[in-house]
Design a protein around this motif. Sequence first.
Motif, PDB file in Angstrom:
ATOM      1  N   THR A  45       0.839  -1.200   0.000  1.00  0.00           N
ATOM      2  CA  THR A  45       0.000   0.000   0.000  1.00  0.00           C
ATOM      3  C   THR A  45       0.873   1.249   0.000  1.00  0.00           C
ATOM      4  OG1 THR A  45      -1.528  -1.230   1.365  1.00  0.00           O
ATOM      5  CG2 THR A  45      -1.922   1.132   1.174  1.00  0.00           C
ATOM      6  N   PHE A  46       1.893   1.213   0.827  1.00  0.00           N
ATOM      7  CA  PHE A  46       2.800   2.347   0.949  1.00  0.00           C
ATOM      8  C   PHE A  46       3.433   2.680  -0.399  1.00  0.00           C
ATOM      9  CE2 PHE A  46       7.328   3.589   1.889  1.00  0.00           C
ATOM     10  CZ  PHE A  46       7.043   4.896   2.263  1.00  0.00           C
ATOM     11  N   ALA A  47       3.980   1.645  -1.073  1.00  0.00           N
ATOM     12  CA  ALA A  47       4.657   1.877  -2.341  1.00  0.00           C
ATOM     13  C   ALA A  47       3.705   2.467  -3.370  1.00  0.00           C
ATOM     14  CB  ALA A  47       5.262   0.576  -2.853  1.00  0.00           C
ATOM     15  N   TRP A  48       2.499   1.897  -3.460  1.00  0.00           N
ATOM     16  CA  TRP A  48       1.544   2.383  -4.454  1.00  0.00           C
ATOM     17  C   TRP A  48       1.047   3.783  -4.129  1.00  0.00           C
ATOM     18  CZ3 TRP A  48       1.528   1.001  -9.116  1.00  0.00           C
ATOM     19  CH2 TRP A  48       1.811  -0.313  -9.487  1.00  0.00           C
ATOM     20  N   PRO A  76       7.146   6.150  10.311  1.00  0.00           N
ATOM     21  CA  PRO A  76       7.937   6.660   9.188  1.00  0.00           C
ATOM     22  C   PRO A  76       7.158   6.596   7.877  1.00  0.00           C
ATOM     23  CG  PRO A  76       9.271   5.218  10.540  1.00  0.00           C
ATOM     24  CD  PRO A  76       7.879   5.134  11.080  1.00  0.00           C
ATOM     25  N   GLU A  77       6.439   5.481   7.639  1.00  0.00           N
ATOM     26  CA  GLU A  77       5.672   5.361   6.390  1.00  0.00           C
ATOM     27  C   GLU A  77       4.643   6.479   6.266  1.00  0.00           C
ATOM     28  OE1 GLU A  77       6.283   2.896   8.396  1.00  0.00           O
ATOM     29  OE2 GLU A  77       6.638   0.994   7.351  1.00  0.00           O
ATOM     30  N   SER A  78       3.934   6.696   7.341  1.00  0.00           N
ATOM     31  CA  SER A  78       2.881   7.707   7.264  1.00  0.00           C
ATOM     32  C   SER A  78       3.488   9.103   7.173  1.00  0.00           C
ATOM     33  CB  SER A  78       1.938   7.543   8.458  1.00  0.00           C
ATOM     34  OG  SER A  78       1.869   8.700   9.209  1.00  0.00           O
ATOM     35  N   ALA A  79       4.653   9.301   7.815  1.00  0.00           N
ATOM     36  CA  ALA A  79       5.313  10.603   7.719  1.00  0.00           C
ATOM     37  C   ALA A  79       5.691  10.895   6.274  1.00  0.00           C
ATOM     38  CB  ALA A  79       6.558  10.622   8.601  1.00  0.00           C
ATOM     39  N   ILE A  80       6.284   9.902   5.621  1.00  0.00           N
ATOM     40  CA  ILE A  80       6.739  10.112   4.245  1.00  0.00           C
ATOM     41  C   ILE A  80       5.553  10.294   3.304  1.00  0.00           C
ATOM     42  CG2 ILE A  80       7.914   8.958   2.324  1.00  0.00           C
ATOM     43  CD1 ILE A  80       9.721   7.710   4.627  1.00  0.00           C
ATOM     44  N   THR A  81       4.537   9.444   3.481  1.00  0.00           N
ATOM     45  CA  THR A  81       3.350   9.574   2.635  1.00  0.00           C
ATOM     46  C   THR A  81       2.724  10.955   2.807  1.00  0.00           C
ATOM     47  OG1 THR A  81       2.995   7.235   3.104  1.00  0.00           O
ATOM     48  CG2 THR A  81       1.240   8.378   1.935  1.00  0.00           C
ATOM     49  N   SER A  82       2.606  11.405   4.055  1.00  0.00           N
ATOM     50  CA  SER A  82       2.007  12.729   4.308  1.00  0.00           C
ATOM     51  C   SER A  82       2.810  13.823   3.619  1.00  0.00           C
ATOM     52  CB  SER A  82       1.975  13.036   5.802  1.00  0.00           C
ATOM     53  OG  SER A  82       1.385  11.997   6.502  1.00  0.00           O
ATOM     54  N   ALA A  83       4.128  13.709   3.699  1.00  0.00           N
ATOM     55  CA  ALA A  83       4.964  14.741   3.097  1.00  0.00           C
ATOM     56  C   ALA A  83       4.758  14.799   1.583  1.00  0.00           C
ATOM     57  CB  ALA A  83       6.427  14.487   3.422  1.00  0.00           C
ATOM     58  N   ILE A  84       4.665  13.621   0.953  1.00  0.00           N
ATOM     59  CA  ILE A  84       4.501  13.593  -0.508  1.00  0.00           C
ATOM     60  C   ILE A  84       3.128  14.113  -0.915  1.00  0.00           C
ATOM     61  CG2 ILE A  84       4.242  11.974  -2.459  1.00  0.00           C
ATOM     62  CD1 ILE A  84       7.119  12.740  -1.744  1.00  0.00           C
ATOM     63  N   ILE A 106      -2.496  12.236  10.556  1.00  0.00           N
ATOM     64  CA  ILE A 106      -3.628  11.747  11.354  1.00  0.00           C
ATOM     65  C   ILE A 106      -4.664  11.101  10.438  1.00  0.00           C
ATOM     66  CG2 ILE A 106      -5.557  12.479  12.833  1.00  0.00           C
ATOM     67  CD1 ILE A 106      -3.624  14.738  13.833  1.00  0.00           C
ATOM     68  N   ALA A 107      -4.947  11.770   9.314  1.00  0.00           N
ATOM     69  CA  ALA A 107      -5.973  11.265   8.403  1.00  0.00           C
ATOM     70  C   ALA A 107      -5.554   9.935   7.781  1.00  0.00           C
ATOM     71  CB  ALA A 107      -6.237  12.296   7.317  1.00  0.00           C
ATOM     72  N   ILE A 108      -4.292   9.828   7.396  1.00  0.00           N
ATOM     73  CA  ILE A 108      -3.816   8.611   6.725  1.00  0.00           C
ATOM     74  C   ILE A 108      -3.937   7.401   7.657  1.00  0.00           C
ATOM     75  CG2 ILE A 108      -1.705   7.439   5.938  1.00  0.00           C
ATOM     76  CD1 ILE A 108      -0.939  10.099   4.611  1.00  0.00           C
ATOM     77  N   VAL A 109      -3.472   7.573   8.880  1.00  0.00           N
ATOM     78  CA  VAL A 109      -3.519   6.461   9.829  1.00  0.00           C
ATOM     79  C   VAL A 109      -4.972   6.060  10.087  1.00  0.00           C
ATOM     80  CG1 VAL A 109      -2.948   5.759  12.166  1.00  0.00           C
ATOM     81  CG2 VAL A 109      -1.356   7.151  10.867  1.00  0.00           C
ATOM     82  N   GLN A 110      -5.824   7.062  10.103  1.00  0.00           N
ATOM     83  CA  GLN A 110      -7.230   6.829  10.366  1.00  0.00           C
ATOM     84  C   GLN A 110      -7.908   6.070   9.222  1.00  0.00           C
ATOM     85  OE1 GLN A 110      -8.316   8.131  13.241  1.00  0.00           O
ATOM     86  NE2 GLN A 110     -10.441   7.481  13.087  1.00  0.00           N
ATOM     87  N   PHE A 111      -7.650   6.516   7.978  1.00  0.00           N
ATOM     88  CA  PHE A 111      -8.477   6.054   6.863  1.00  0.00           C
ATOM     89  C   PHE A 111      -7.808   5.064   5.922  1.00  0.00           C
ATOM     90  CE2 PHE A 111     -10.227  10.281   7.984  1.00  0.00           C
ATOM     91  CZ  PHE A 111     -11.476   9.853   8.399  1.00  0.00           C
ATOM     92  N   ILE A 112      -6.499   4.976   5.927  1.00  0.00           N
ATOM     93  CA  ILE A 112      -5.862   4.060   4.978  1.00  0.00           C
ATOM     94  C   ILE A 112      -5.380   2.819   5.724  1.00  0.00           C
ATOM     95  CG2 ILE A 112      -4.024   3.779   3.270  1.00  0.00           C
ATOM     96  CD1 ILE A 112      -4.380   6.712   2.603  1.00  0.00           C
ATOM     97  N   PRO A 113      -5.974   1.688   5.394  1.00  0.00           N
ATOM     98  CA  PRO A 113      -5.745   0.484   6.183  1.00  0.00           C
ATOM     99  C   PRO A 113      -4.291   0.002   6.168  1.00  0.00           C
ATOM    100  CG  PRO A 113      -7.471   0.137   4.500  1.00  0.00           C
ATOM    101  CD  PRO A 113      -6.902   1.483   4.270  1.00  0.00           C
ATOM    102  N   GLY A 114      -3.598   0.096   5.026  1.00  0.00           N
ATOM    103  CA  GLY A 114      -2.262  -0.494   4.922  1.00  0.00           C
ATOM    104  C   GLY A 114      -1.181   0.240   5.697  1.00  0.00           C
ATOM    105  N   ILE A 115      -1.491   1.399   6.242  1.00  0.00           N
ATOM    106  CA  ILE A 115      -0.440   2.198   6.868  1.00  0.00           C
ATOM    107  C   ILE A 115      -0.790   2.498   8.320  1.00  0.00           C
ATOM    108  CG2 ILE A 115       0.729   4.427   6.809  1.00  0.00           C
ATOM    109  CD1 ILE A 115       0.626   4.282   3.825  1.00  0.00           C
ATOM    110  N   SER A 116       0.182   2.246   9.161  1.00  0.00           N
ATOM    111  CA  SER A 116      -0.109   2.452  10.580  1.00  0.00           C
ATOM    112  C   SER A 116       0.497   3.768  11.042  1.00  0.00           C
ATOM    113  CB  SER A 116       0.470   1.317  11.396  1.00  0.00           C
ATOM    114  OG  SER A 116       1.855   1.219  11.141  1.00  0.00           O
TER     115      SER A 116
END
Length: 719
Positions: A69-72, A648-656, A709-719
């Motif tokens: 999920t993270f990669a995609w 870290p995953e959610s931090a990077i995803t949020s930044a992008i 906060i939103a990503i962790v809440q709504f996207i299942p593959g990322i904690s």
Amino acid sequence: MTAVAPPAPPAAEPARIGGGLLDPRQLWKSLPDALRKLNPATLWRNPVMFIVELGALFTTALSIQDSSTFAWLITVWLWLTVLFANLAEAVAEGRGKAQAATLRRARQETVARRLVDWAPGQSAPREETVDAVMLRQNDVVVVEAGQVIPGDGDVVEGVASVDESAITGESAPVIRESGGDRSAVTGGTRVLSDRIVVKITQKPGESFIDRMISLVEGASRQKTPNEIALNILLAALTIIFLLAVITLQPVAIFSKAFQGAAPDTLVIDEHGVTGIVLVSLLVALIPTTIGALLSAIGIAGMDRLVQRNVLATSGRAVEAAGDVNTLLLDKTGTITLGNRQATQFLPIGGVAPGELADAAQLSSLADQTPEGRSIVVLAKNEHGLRARDEGVIPSAEFVPFTAETRMSGVDLPGEGGAPARRIRKGAAAAVMRWVRENGGHPTEEVGGVVDGISATGGTPLVVAEHTDGQPARALGVVHLKDVVKSGMRERFDAMRRMGIRTIMITGDNPLTARAIAEEAGVDDFLAEAKPEDKLALIRHEQEGGRLVAMTGDGTNDAPALAQADVGVSMNTGTSAAKEAGNMVDLDSDPTKLIEIVEIGKQLLITRGALTTFSIANDIAKYFAIIPAMFAAVYPSLDGLNIMRLSSPESAITSAIIFNALVIVVLIPLALRGVRYRPSSASALLSRNLLVYGLGGIAAPFAGIKVLDIAIVQFIPGIS
Ligand SMILES: Nc1ncnc2c1ncn2[C@@H]1O[C@H](COP(=O)(O)OP(=O)(O)OP(=O)(O)O)[C@@H](O)[C@H]1O
Ligand SMILES: [K+]
Ligand SMILES: [Mg+2]
């Protein structure tokens, strides 16, 4: 042979999309163009976005290989980043498209009535009908009421009212006439009354309307020197960050080995930081925001000019306008209405009024300038002197007016025992010199009358004659009146507040110049200026390191318009003036320069502000991502993780995601421009540094936190 009057062009409804906020429908409509711009063959011109696209390709491959999920998520948002950048440019370009469509309608096929072997004053020239596209430079055509002018050119005979709404959007008819500074006509516009003879000046396929179309479509927009310099800077920053990210890898590998106990993650494994993360880090750090918006800012600046009926053929000029120090304006036709009309004959030294009127009229029979024609008319109205056809005196030799000699006149040969006679009229200084050169003595009386007219802002034309065997003598003075356009003083005051000095330049005498300069409220004036004096004045100002703008309309202004950093020619002007300048004002309003300067300043400020914002933004992202990344390897670094991002995953995803969204959010600002208020450059700079620098640093902290906060809440593959 008669030509069919072509149908009237559709009443031009100037298609202008307001400069207001971004309409979501506009984004949607520009999507196909944005997708087309993904083509690397065109995208490479934007180095920052090209790198992002390469990164997106790379992560796409990685995601296919090792799906998560993270990669995609990262891959999709990297593609969106490029798409949003393309969208910004496509939306900016789209705003000119509607207008181009309107113009295309004006560029209809017409027929032309070409005159064969035309010569001035010819009463019944031979005519042939040709397709307008067949016209060549220097062809002469006749256009009558109801017909469309088949090409760009200068009126060489006659006066007509012309409907130019097809290009200006302005429905009031304008006067176009031969000889003076209102002689240029544009193909596609329509003659409403009378008949004019036009000498074609355009090369086939290079008409004014063609050029307008490619301008509003942005097809001929070239990058400005500043823009190129900024692009190079952005490319350099990109390379620096690329190296920084690459050198991070050995550190990561070492750390991972050192902290052998730490488990492999999607961020860091036994090979070091994963490819996905390296690309993300790079994209987050390089100046994507300004890289995405730079071209849209430039296009929007040109577009804002078009909205104000100004066509700029050079982006460099638009930028220069933002820094102009000195503005030179031509007097007649620019500050004044420009239809100098003879209002009075003032004879001197006992010359009979009729004799003066007769001489003035004789000297003006072949004078196709508005001044010359008005003298012929006044002589007819006041003294009953029929406007003799210049053909009536076949042996007469006419001396045309030039800005260089500042005189015009006629040489009449001696006939039937009468001695040869020469008549001149023109600027007092020029005619007085001519009188002296021919053995005469100008009287004080002439000077008095001339000064009297000049003091009121009028133009005195001295009339003198030289009969063979006698000394030359002045017969009197013609009073030419002109009117200062309304609202000039307020506009010049506004320029002063912007730090711009205004100088009026005129071929007229110093007294007239002073009177008009005072009435109009310019800072300074230069009188009795020949074309080379105008040029010299501009060079002088430029040598002092100042940027000079010039507005003018006459052929004698052309060299100066070409030399000025910003050369604005009036649409009413001559073709030579329009060719020489780098902007044309379709409204022929000399004070339009205020708006041009504002747009130029706004362009520079907007670019500066968004560059500041973009770089500040990236620095902030650095502090948001790095701690999060390394916290996985060095739990002790956790203290640095002030933002408390979930993982870290959610931090990077949020930044992008933040990095991509910020582009869309800023599109309206890039298009509309940062607001400009007259104030000093340094005050503006510090204010912008504060707002956009601090804003740029703060925004990512807030934005990334919310996204996390939103990503962790709504996207299942990322904690
Ligand atoms: N048709 C004419 N015949 C003779 N003299 C003229 C004619 N038209 C103008 N002049 C004289 O020549 C002078 C210079 O004219 P020119 O058109 O070069 O300058 P100008 O139009 O007055 O200057 P500007 O347009 O820069 O204000 C005028 O001030 C006037 O005295
Ligand atoms: K970035
Ligand atoms: Mg002039």
